[in-house]
Design an enzyme around this catalytic site. Structure first.
Site: not given
Ligand code: IPM
Ligand code: MG
Length: 369
Positions: A226, A250, A254, A193, A142
């Site tokens: 993975d 990240d 999710d 990884k 990032y």
């Molecule tokens: C998160 C989001 C952020 C990230 C974005 C909005 C920059 O997806 O907080 O998970 O990628 O960190």
């Molecule tokens: Mg995210």
């Protein structure tokens, strides 16, 4: 007592809608529990860009430094997609994380019993789930340099990002994970990884070093990210604390969100090192984004934001019992069958609006007295 200073940054999309419910919850704790919170509100993301031409104004950053905790809604909306990277709404959030050195991102994935049938996985796989993902938040691909898009020498272009981690960065986030594991089931699984990336080899070695030298009481394992993703959906309850880098964290968080029934349920805390204030710099935000498809319709689930405030009570203000009280109010609301559309699967049942969900949570808070 001067009280706790909260900086509220509702941001874009559904951010302002869910943060309005958080403000009501804060009001309840002030009036009914006598906890002195003062709230300052400010802009971030697209909202800040519209007002100031930047997604994070310097004055806002200064207020963030002075606050005891920051509560954020969401940053980003399709209207800003064409903007240069340097002023995109998301940059505001990334700058806040970086400037305040909020390196440890805690993303708990908990499956409340009332929601076990809402996950896309089977009830028996997710019921009772309680996993804590610790994501490194201020380094890695990032932020690594060099980065950018430039012409290549074949008449095309080349896009570059750099994955970069130092010993210091890895060890400090590993310590956060080990400390959390000590107060939980005593297990940490680190994901990278190392089979293809040098930064992954370093990650694995440094986490192992911290484990061997500082936390011999904690059971440490390693997985390739993975394989970890696969295990997370195959048998998530094998995990207690997962520690991983910025990008893998990240993605994995999710995925983990869906285990808990809806992305609308997942809170997060982003913490820095303990500072002069005695408490770390801290930002609390839902894992979900700005959800432009449902913005302004009263459909947003405020639970992730409200549970993020519960994390603030616990991690910034050491008010664990009040955090328990708030989490129980959310859980009881769900058990009553009050559900925003993201959680609704029953035909013919009227979904609750964002504010009705807030009403129900406040009613349970009141009952808890
Ligand atoms: C998160 C989001 C952020 C990230 C974005 C909005 C920059 O997806 O907080 O998970 O990628 O960190
Ligand atoms: Mg995210």
């Amino acid at each position: 007592m001067a009280g706790y200073r909260l900086l509220m940054l509702p941001g874009d999309g559904i951010g302002p809608e869910v943060m309005a419910e958080v403000a009501r919850v804060i009001g309840w704790f002030r009036e009914s529990r006598g906890i002195e919170f003062t709230i300052t509100e400010d802009l971030i993301g697209g909202a800040a860009y519209d007002a100031h031409g930047t997604p994070l104004h310097d004055d806002t950053l200064q207020r963030a430094r002075e606050a005891d905790a920051i509560l954020l809604g969401a940053a980003g909306a399709p209207a800003y997609d064409k903007l240069d990277f340097s002023v995109k709404p998301e940059r505001g959030l990334l700058k806040l994380r970086k400037e305040l050195d909020l390196y440890a991102n805690l993303r708990p994935a908990i499956c409340f019993d009332a929601l076990a049938d809402f996950s896309s996985l089977k009830r028996e796989v997710v019921a009772g789930l309680d996993v804590m993902i610790v994501r490194e938040l201020t380094s890695g691909v990032y932020f690594g340099e060099p980065r950018g898009i430039s012409p290549d020498n074949e008449g095309g272009r080349v896009g570059v990002n750099t994955q970069r981690y130092t010993t210091h960065e890895i060890r400090r986030v590993a310590r956060t994970a080990f400390e959390l594991a000590r107060r939980r089931s005593g297990r940490v699984c680190s994901m990278e990884k190392a089979n293809v990336m040098e930064s992954g080899v370093l990650w694995r070695e440094e986490v192992q070093w911290v484990g061997d030298n500082e936390y011999p009481d904690i059971e440490l394992s390693h997985m390739y990210a993975d394989a970890g993703a696969m295990q997370l959906v195959r048998w998530p309850r094998q995990f207690d604390v997962i520690v991983t880098d910025n990008l893998f964290g990240d993605i994995l968080s999710d995925a983990a969100a869906m285990l808990s029934g809806s992305l609308g349920m997942l809170p997060s805390a982003s913490l820095g090192a303990p500072g002069e204030k005695g408490r770390p710099n801290a930002l609390y935000e839902p894992v979900h984004g700005s959800a432009p498809d449902i913005t302004g319709q009263g459909k947003a689930n405020p639970c992730a934001s409200i549970l993020s405030f519960a994390m603030a009570l616990r991690y910034s203000f050491d008010l664990g019992e009040e955090a328990d009280r708030l989490e129980a109010a959310v859980e009881n609301t769900l058990a009553d069958g009050v559900r925003t559309p993201d959680l609704l699967q029953t035909e013919g049942v009227q979904p609750a609006t964002t504010a009705e969900m807030g009403d129900a949570i406040l009613a349970h808070l009141q009952q808890s007295l």
